[in-house]
Design a protein around this motif. Structure first.
Motif, PDB file in Angstrom:
ATOM      1  N   ALA A 283       0.832  -1.205   0.000  1.00  0.00           N
ATOM      2  CA  ALA A 283       0.000   0.000   0.000  1.00  0.00           C
ATOM      3  C   ALA A 283       0.866   1.254   0.000  1.00  0.00           C
ATOM      4  O   ALA A 283       0.555   2.240  -0.673  1.00  0.00           O
ATOM      5  N   LEU A 286       2.329   1.789  -3.488  1.00  0.00           N
ATOM      6  CA  LEU A 286       1.322   2.251  -4.444  1.00  0.00           C
ATOM      7  C   LEU A 286       0.845   3.657  -4.110  1.00  0.00           C
ATOM      8  O   LEU A 286       0.607   4.476  -4.992  1.00  0.00           O
ATOM      9  N   ALA A 287       0.695   3.943  -2.807  1.00  0.00           N
ATOM     10  CA  ALA A 287       0.093   5.218  -2.406  1.00  0.00           C
ATOM     11  C   ALA A 287       1.055   6.382  -2.570  1.00  0.00           C
ATOM     12  O   ALA A 287       0.625   7.499  -2.839  1.00  0.00           O
ATOM     13  N   THR A 353      -4.723   1.870  -0.122  1.00  0.00           N
ATOM     14  CA  THR A 353      -3.954   2.753  -0.999  1.00  0.00           C
ATOM     15  C   THR A 353      -4.690   4.061  -1.233  1.00  0.00           C
ATOM     16  O   THR A 353      -4.109   5.145  -1.142  1.00  0.00           O
ATOM     17  N   SER A 357      -3.142   7.527   0.092  1.00  0.00           N
ATOM     18  CA  SER A 357      -2.671   8.484  -0.914  1.00  0.00           C
ATOM     19  C   SER A 357      -3.254   9.866  -0.660  1.00  0.00           C
ATOM     20  O   SER A 357      -2.586  10.873  -0.889  1.00  0.00           O
TER      21      SER A 357
END
Lengths: 480, 268
Positions: A283, A286-287, A353, A357
């Motif tokens: 996560a 990706l974030a 994520t 984000s």
């Protein structure tokens, strides 16, 4: 600690020569003096001391006696495998072992590559390179070492010890070899890290779907770089050779994929501590780019980008993570009408994520705002394009300024992975429930298993926080 | 300035009718035609007309708030002018980003506060432009940077970070950073105003050196002695307008306008 400050601990804005900086004298006290000066230096401090010492001693004793005499660690000791990997198919456990060893090697190699790169930079800058003393490293990761030690002490077979020793040994060897690599080859070490990383992932999950592609890409990048090192007669020949190198690697990867046995265990069967340890970094990875992109979009001069980004951030930040996780279970499949249903873990990581984000975007936006406008003007005046200015001038300074907040967010995310238990994804906390669902551990050792779970999370997040402090010192945050 | 050039200067018209008559080689490199600039309701530039000839050195002076900085910031589009035309070496500044980019590649700018990139070494500060905007190979860019650092007399500071240098050294790095893009025009926005007195000379020496090498320059400065020595023309601005233009001799010894006389009496 002035004498321990290496090249990497000095701030960018500070003089690099700080080793001989004079320090204020430190007074030395013998124990009776210390007692008098620190605990009994006035009548009210003496009173506070006299009240607090028995209270602290009593509480400490109760906790200690619980841990050592009263606690019954059987539920933990007899279910260690369950805590670690959940209900992962036992016949396939060798895959997890292989993954641990391969990823340890990857970490060792990455560490070695980082050291080699640092040495090269120090050499370029004409400065001495000094490695952190062993003691400093042990202090930094002491909490993790203690947890691993406790874990090994509770095991009933030699297996875990052998796996641990093997992982540490292979990591140490690769670290040693990596750190002695010449500067111009460091790029290949990183390619090696990427290959090991993908291999470690796929040894468990198999090479289903486009597995050969994931495996092939890092090797192909390395091959392209390697071919690029050779001197070719013309730029065209060089370009063709690089393309050829990439093509050969991808073909070999594809053939290998067709030939070898590539069944595996999909990530819908990831459980236990293993799930927490994988979900959090995935996560984060990706974030982070998503968050940076959102932050830049929010400050963009294009209204459409700004509105979309602001809307996304404000919407996600206004929603509790738990409801996002629950919505993920029911909604994502509704929006993305895939033929095969997405696994719970995919949905959960998507939700984590999205959530993280939005927070990272706000942290990065703060960092971007801290960079004065004249830095952009200086970039413009030497003819840099807007994107280059953001990438090479604004972002590096902005991210450096927000390391503490960013690591705080990552720590929060690591702990938030326990929320996956609410949507019946079997993370460490959920597995604890499975342990107590067994007849022999029902209503027995409940506090002990909680202490065990809490201690693991504490050790991980504490190490992260120590690492962040080191990074802050190294990059000179707050020294301006 | 030698006696013969001083004689030649006397033979020229001592007072320029306006700022559109140029010295230097005679052909015009910067052509500013009637530009207006507003910050909200405040008009910073009021129909400024000015031409700069190739290899000419123009010093712009005037009280604070006169629009000197705004004027040179318009030349490389750090500020957008609201009316009028600016042509730099045949390229007219428009909203087209490619045009702006081309003009910025032709002009170097040195700021009052140096504005070096604090996270990069001196060497990387200088090579960033050539490598990113001109796609110069690293090795070549570093050779160029070292030769420029030698020219500004601080080659030994190449591996340090800006924060480790004195103000004068930082400003010399900033000059080297601009020169690395081999600009046709250099713009200086009060290059010595943020420096301690003992460092002013080292920076002025570098600028003077550049002037001798035939670089076209517009310098916003309050260093009047320096202006007298290096400039071909002095432009005096007040309240967003060009008030008076002249050779340094004329400007300092025989100013025509009341505002100029007042300014010179205050500053000398």
């Amino acid at each position: 600690m002035a004498d321990e400050r290496s090249f990497f601990e000095t701030g960018l804005d500070e003089p690099l020569i700080v080793a001989n900086e004079p320090r204020p004298p430190r007074e030395k006290l013998n124990p009776p003096q210390w007692l008098r000066k620190r605990l009994f230096n006035s009548w009210y401090n003496s009173a506070v001391t006299l009240v607090l010492i028995p209270v602290i001693a009593y509480l400490g004793w109760r906790f200690f006696s619980f841990l050592v005499f009263n606690a019954r660690w059987d539920p933990v000791r007899n279910n260690l495998t369950l805590f670690m990997v959940g209900r992962f198919p036992r016949a396939e456990l060798w895959r997890v072992v292989a993954q641990v060893v391969i990823w340890s090697s990857a970490i060792g190699l990455a560490w070695g590559a980082a050291v080699a790169g640092a040495k090269a930079r120090a050499l370029r800058a004409g400065l001495p390179y000094r490695e952190d003393p062993l003691l400093a490293k042990v202090r930094r990761y002491g909490a993790l070492l203690v947890i691993v030690g406790l874990f090994l002490a509770m095991t009933q077979t030699w297996g875990p010890l052998i796996i641990f020793a093997g992982s540490v040994a292979s990591a140490a060897v690769l670290q040693f070899l990596g750190s002695r690599t010449a500067a111009e080859h460091v790029a290949f070490l990183w390619a090696g890290v990427a290959v090991l990383g993908v291999a470690g992932f796929q040894v468990v999950s198999g090479f289903y779907g486009n597995g050969w592609l994931w495996m092939g890409v890092p090797i192909a990048v390395a091959a392209s770089k390697l071919v690029g090192r050779i001197e070719w007669s013309s730029p065209l020949a060089a370009r063709l050779a690089r393309l050829g190198g990439v093509a050969v690697v991808l073909v070999v990867a594809y053939v290998a994929y067709m030939v070898i046995d590539h069944r595996g265990v999909g990530w819908e069967q990831w459980e236990g501590l293993r799930l927490n340890l994988l979900a959090a970094p995935i996560a984060i990875v990706l974030a982070f780019p998503l968050g940076v992109a959102l932050a830049i979009a929010r400050r963009s001069s294009f209204p459409a980008l700004r509105i979309i980004s602001t809307g996304y951030i404000e919407l996600i930040r206004g929603v509790p993570l738990i409801s996002l996780l629950l919505m993920g279970q029911f909604f994502i499949g509704f929006f993305l009408n895939t033929t095969t249903p997405l696994s719970s873990i995919t949905r959960a990581i998507t939700a984590l994520t999205m959530f993280t984000s939005a927070y990272i975007a706000e942290i990065v936006r703060g960092g971007l705002q801290s960079i004065p406008r004249v830095q952009v003007e200086a970039g413009q005046s030497v003819g840099l394009r807007p994107f280059t200015i953001i990438r090479l001038i604004v972002l590096p300074q902005a991210l450096r300024n927000v390391i503490p907040a960013m690591v705080g967010q990552f720590i929060a995310l690591t702990k938030d992975t326990t929320l996956l238990s609410i949507i019946a994804v079997a993370d460490l906390l959920y597995v604890r429930g499975i342990v107590h669902a067994q007849a022999e551990y029902r209503a027995f050792g409940i506090a002990e298993t909680l202490v065990f779970v809490a201690l693991i999370f504490w050790a991980i997040t504490f190490s992260m926080s120590r690492e962040s402090q080191r990074l802050e010192r190294k990059l000179g945050v707050g020294e301006r | 300035m030698t006696d013969t050039t001083r004689d030649m200067a006397r033979h020229r018209d001592e007072v320029f009718a306006d700022a559109t008559q140029v010295c230097g080689t005679g052909d015009v490199i910067i052509d500013i035609e009637g530009i207006d600039k507003f910050f909200g309701d405040f008009q910073a530039l009021k129909g400024v007309e000015m031409k700069v000839g190739r290899q000419e050195v123009v010093v712009v002076c005037g009280p604070s708030g006169a629009g000197k900085s705004t004027l040179i910031r318009c030349i490389n589009r750090l500020e957008k002018h609201d009316r009028g035309r600016i042509v730099v070496d045949g390229i007219e500044l428009s909203d087209d980003i490619r045009n702006i980019q081309e003009v910025r590649l032709e002009t170097g700018m040195v700021f009052q506060q140096f504005n070096l990139f604090p996270h990069l070494t001196v060497l990387d500060n200088i090579t960033l432009g050539p490598r990113q905007a001109r796609h110069m190979p690293r090795r070549e860019a570093e050779d160029l940077a070292m030769s420029l650092l030698t020219r500004v007399k601080i080659p030994e500071q190449a591996r340090k970070f800006p924060g480790q240098l004195s103000g004068g050294q930082q400003q010399r790095v900033a000059i080297a950073r601009s020169l690395a893009m081999s600009p046709k025009v250099m713009l200086f926005d009060e290059p010595t105003s943020a420096l301690d007195p003992e460092m002013i000379k080292e920076v002025l020496d570098v600028i003077q050196d550049l002037a001798r090498s035939g670089m076209t320059m517009i310098i916003v400065s309050h260093e009047m002695g320096f202006a007298r020595e290096v400039s071909d023309r002095v432009v005096f601005m007040a309240d967003g307008e060009i008030v008076e233009v002249g050779t340094p001799e004329h400007f300092f010894e025989n100013p025509r306008e009341e505002r100029t006389k007042l300014f010179i009496s205050q500053i000398l």
